[in-house]
Design a protein around this motif. Structure first.
Motif, mmCIF file in Angstrom:
data_model
loop_
_atom_site.group_PDB
_atom_site.id
_atom_site.type_symbol
_atom_site.label_atom_id
_atom_site.label_comp_id
_atom_site.label_asym_id
_atom_site.label_seq_id
_atom_site.Cartn_x
_atom_site.Cartn_y
_atom_site.Cartn_z
ATOM 1 N N THR A 81 0.830 -1.210 0.000
ATOM 2 C CA THR A 81 0.000 0.000 0.000
ATOM 3 C C THR A 81 0.861 1.255 0.000
ATOM 4 N N ALA A 82 1.961 1.228 0.770
ATOM 5 C CA ALA A 82 2.871 2.375 0.799
ATOM 6 C C ALA A 82 3.497 2.603 -0.565
ATOM 7 N N VAL A 83 3.879 1.512 -1.252
ATOM 8 C CA VAL A 83 4.443 1.638 -2.595
ATOM 9 C C VAL A 83 3.413 2.248 -3.543
ATOM 10 N N THR A 84 2.168 1.787 -3.448
ATOM 11 C CA THR A 84 1.103 2.296 -4.307
ATOM 12 C C THR A 84 0.874 3.782 -4.079
ATOM 13 N N LEU A 85 0.779 4.165 -2.828
ATOM 14 C CA LEU A 85 0.553 5.582 -2.508
ATOM 15 C C LEU A 85 1.697 6.466 -2.986
ATOM 16 N N SER A 86 2.929 6.033 -2.727
ATOM 17 C CA SER A 86 4.090 6.860 -3.034
ATOM 18 C C SER A 86 4.249 7.073 -4.535
ATOM 19 N N PHE A 87 4.245 5.991 -5.309
ATOM 20 C CA PHE A 87 4.483 6.125 -6.747
ATOM 21 C C PHE A 87 3.287 6.717 -7.483
ATOM 22 N N SER A 88 2.080 6.499 -6.959
ATOM 23 C CA SER A 88 0.905 7.134 -7.575
ATOM 24 C C SER A 88 0.983 8.642 -7.442
ATOM 25 N N GLU A 89 1.345 9.101 -6.262
ATOM 26 C CA GLU A 89 1.478 10.544 -6.042
ATOM 27 C C GLU A 89 2.629 11.113 -6.863
ATOM 28 N N ARG A 90 3.720 10.372 -6.955
ATOM 29 C CA ARG A 90 4.893 10.845 -7.689
ATOM 30 C C ARG A 90 4.636 10.913 -9.192
ATOM 31 N N SER A 91 3.730 10.072 -9.701
ATOM 32 C CA SER A 91 3.441 10.077 -11.134
ATOM 33 C C SER A 91 2.830 11.395 -11.589
ATOM 34 N N ASN A 92 2.201 12.122 -10.676
ATOM 35 C CA ASN A 92 1.648 13.438 -11.033
ATOM 36 C C ASN A 92 2.748 14.472 -11.224
ATOM 37 N N ARG A 93 3.843 14.323 -10.492
ATOM 38 C CA ARG A 93 4.969 15.255 -10.621
ATOM 39 C C ARG A 93 5.908 14.869 -11.749
ATOM 40 N N GLU A 94 5.979 13.566 -12.041
ATOM 41 C CA GLU A 94 6.866 13.082 -13.099
ATOM 42 C C GLU A 94 6.088 12.146 -14.019
ATOM 43 N N PRO A 95 5.159 12.683 -14.809
ATOM 44 C CA PRO A 95 4.303 11.831 -15.647
ATOM 45 C C PRO A 95 5.066 11.011 -16.679
ATOM 46 N N ASP A 96 6.243 11.462 -17.085
ATOM 47 C CA ASP A 96 7.028 10.706 -18.063
ATOM 48 C C ASP A 96 7.509 9.370 -17.516
ATOM 49 N N LEU A 97 7.529 9.240 -16.201
ATOM 50 C CA LEU A 97 7.971 7.994 -15.571
ATOM 51 C C LEU A 97 6.791 7.146 -15.091
ATOM 52 N N SER A 98 5.611 7.424 -15.600
ATOM 53 C CA SER A 98 4.416 6.711 -15.146
ATOM 54 C C SER A 98 4.504 5.215 -15.408
ATOM 55 N N ARG A 99 5.095 4.844 -16.537
ATOM 56 C CA ARG A 99 5.205 3.414 -16.842
ATOM 57 C C ARG A 99 6.136 2.690 -15.863
ATOM 58 N N PRO A 100 7.328 3.215 -15.585
ATOM 59 C CA PRO A 100 8.155 2.585 -14.544
ATOM 60 C C PRO A 100 7.471 2.572 -13.179
ATOM 61 N N PHE A 101 6.711 3.638 -12.869
ATOM 62 C CA PHE A 101 5.979 3.649 -11.605
ATOM 63 C C PHE A 101 4.925 2.532 -11.586
ATOM 64 N N ALA A 102 4.274 2.320 -12.728
ATOM 65 C CA ALA A 102 3.294 1.229 -12.829
ATOM 66 C C ALA A 102 3.981 -0.113 -12.616
ATOM 67 N N LEU A 103 5.226 -0.240 -13.108
ATOM 68 C CA LEU A 103 6.002 -1.463 -12.893
ATOM 69 C C LEU A 103 6.239 -1.695 -11.413
ATOM 70 N N ALA A 104 6.683 -0.667 -10.700
ATOM 71 C CA ALA A 104 6.969 -0.807 -9.269
ATOM 72 C C ALA A 104 5.718 -1.183 -8.488
ATOM 73 N N ILE A 105 4.601 -0.550 -8.827
ATOM 74 C CA ILE A 105 3.347 -0.829 -8.129
ATOM 75 C C ILE A 105 2.904 -2.269 -8.387
ATOM 76 N N THR A 106 2.987 -2.702 -9.640
ATOM 77 C CA THR A 106 2.577 -4.065 -9.984
ATOM 78 C C THR A 106 3.503 -5.086 -9.340
ATOM 79 N N VAL A 107 4.788 -4.787 -9.278
ATOM 80 C CA VAL A 107 5.736 -5.683 -8.602
ATOM 81 C C VAL A 107 5.353 -5.841 -7.132
ATOM 82 N N ALA A 108 5.024 -4.729 -6.474
ATOM 83 C CA ALA A 108 4.640 -4.781 -5.061
ATOM 84 C C ALA A 108 3.389 -5.628 -4.865
ATOM 85 N N TRP A 109 2.421 -5.488 -5.774
ATOM 86 C CA TRP A 109 1.205 -6.301 -5.679
ATOM 87 C C TRP A 109 1.534 -7.777 -5.881
ATOM 88 N N THR A 110 2.414 -8.082 -6.819
ATOM 89 C CA THR A 110 2.793 -9.470 -7.081
ATOM 90 C C THR A 110 3.478 -10.086 -5.870
#
Length: 423
Positions: free
Chosen positions: A220-249
């Motif tokens: 949940t912490a990973v999801t919150l952190s990278f979701s919020e960060r994607s608004n500041r760095e939208p170009d890295l949204s795909r890597p952020f999606a990777l990190a979030i999906t890895v945490a869920w896995t």
């Protein structure tokens, strides 16, 4: 009397252990213009000397030969230490490694081959991870050390004195103080190990690695952190999606470990739908990884997952989930059990997973029903975290995350329902 072939094997193992440790010392501190007190050949001889000293002691039926060898080589190490100290090279690592090598060589001769080899490998690994352990020590805080001491206290002091029985009638009969606190220790230990891994590796090592290690602490912490960060760095949204999906896995793997530790018969039923969702997540992670790589750092501020207050809160939550699940099953039947699982999964998937494992272990809940309840809880937890990512994340993050959510939910629930038909 040791046969010749066996003797050659034991002394050969002693020689190999010393060579392995010496090779690491040579690699770490040797080279042009650098002097070390012992390299791979000298360490190999140290290991052999330990084995020979043990053999001579056996032949003479006296420990004097072995003690004398240890004394002579210890004196050599002492002299070498003072020579290095005069050069400004203060440290006892190599000298202690010499003592360990001699001792491992002796153990190899005495027939403890597996243990001697394990000691040699562990010693080599410890010598090789100096940078990682130094970084870990530098990153430790006073609060981290205090948290580790608290974990030791609740594991070694509080847990053994708790009564291992229930004192109340149903549905309160599931409230066993010892078992509840045992689950607190178990979950705290897993989270704390993940936190230590982040301290060793460093959260800056990469977005994907941070997602993996963060999943051990809090997906949940990973999801919150990278979701919020994607608004500041939208170009890295795909890597952020990777990190979030890895945490869920990692969360799915964590559920399987918890069930396997508590009650293995339940694992035989629950592993298929949970592993199926985890496998889909893993495949999607690989796709995201190879479709867009980045060297961007993945900084997340993880607080220490363990303190006494947190442990007590989880214990109360676990007890509450146990009680609610038991009461729902008693008064509302299977529907109540599944409903309580979905609701509990929204808050914490660990508590409901451990609760179902414990209830099925004691025969309160049938294995198929407990398995489906765990699947529903994990799917509920995944859906909630997905909703957090969709609500808080950037537009560019939503598409890959939405696909991950749908695939995990469809595969997990679909596999569980299909599997239930054949039970």
């Amino acid at each position: 009397m040791v046969e010749n072939a066996d003797l050659f094997l034991r002394l050969g193992v002693a020689l190999a252990i010393g060579f392995l440790i010496g090779l690491q010392r040579e690699y770490a501190h040797g080279g042009p213009g650098r002097e070390i007190i012992a390299g791979e050949r000298t360490f190999a001889l140290f290991g052999l000397a330990g084995g020979l000293a043990a053999m001579i002691a056996d032949q003479l039926d006296s420990p004097i030969a072995f003690v004398g060898m240890i004394f002579l080589l210890g004196a050599y190490s002492t002299v070498a230490y003072f020579i290095d100290a005069r050069k400004g090279q203060v440290g006892l690592t190599t000298e202690v490694a010499i003592v360990v090598t001699i001792s491992a060589g002796a153990m190899a001769y005495w027939g403890y081959l597996t243990l001697a080899i394990a000691i040699g490998i562990v010693t080599t690994v410890l010598l090789s991870i100096k940078l990682e352990t130094d970084r870990f020590a530098r990153n430790l805080t006073k609060e981290d050390i205090f948290a580790a001491l608290q974990l030791a206290v609740i594991s070694a002091i509080i847990l053994p004195v708790l009564p291992n029985q229930s004192f109340l009638p149903p549905p309160f009969d599931v409230l066993n103080p010892f078992k509840i606190w045992l689950m607190v220790v178990f979950i705290s230990g897993i989270s704390f190990l993940g936190y230590v891994a982040i301290k060793v590796v460093g959260p800056e090592q990469g977005i994907g690695i941070t997602g993996f290690l963060g999943g051990l602490v809090s997906s949940t912490a990973v999801t919150l952190s990278f979701s919020e960060r994607s608004n500041r760095e939208p170009d890295l949204s795909r890597p952020f999606a990777l990190a979030i999906t890895v945490a869920w896995t990692v969360m799915f793997a964590r559920v399987l470990i918890e069930v396997g530790v508590i009650y293995q018969p339940l694992l035989k039923l629950v592993w298929i739908p949970i592993a199926a969702s985890g496998l889909i997540g893993l495949i999607y992670c690989l796709y995201l990884f190879f479709s867009q790589r980045t060297a961007e750092k993945g900084d997340i501020e993880f607080s220490n997952p363990f303190d006494l207050g947190t442990a007590i809160k989880f214990g109360l939550l676990y007890a509450l989930v146990l009680l609610v699940s038991r009461a729902a099953q008693m008064y509302l039947g299977d529907t109540g059990l599944y409903l309580s699982s979905v609701i509990s999964g929204i808050a914490d998937v660990d508590a409901i997973t451990l609760s179902m494992a414990e209830l099925s272990k004691t025969g309160v809940v049938a294995l198929p029903k407990a398995a489906l309840a765990i699947v529903l809880a994990t799917m509920s937890n995944t859906a909630v975290k997905g909703g957090i990512a969709l609500a808080m994340g950037s537009v560019a993050l939503r598409k890959p995350i939405l696909f991950a959510i749908l695939m995990m939910l469809v595969v997990g629930i679909g596999t569980a329902l299909l599997f239930q038909v054949y039970i």
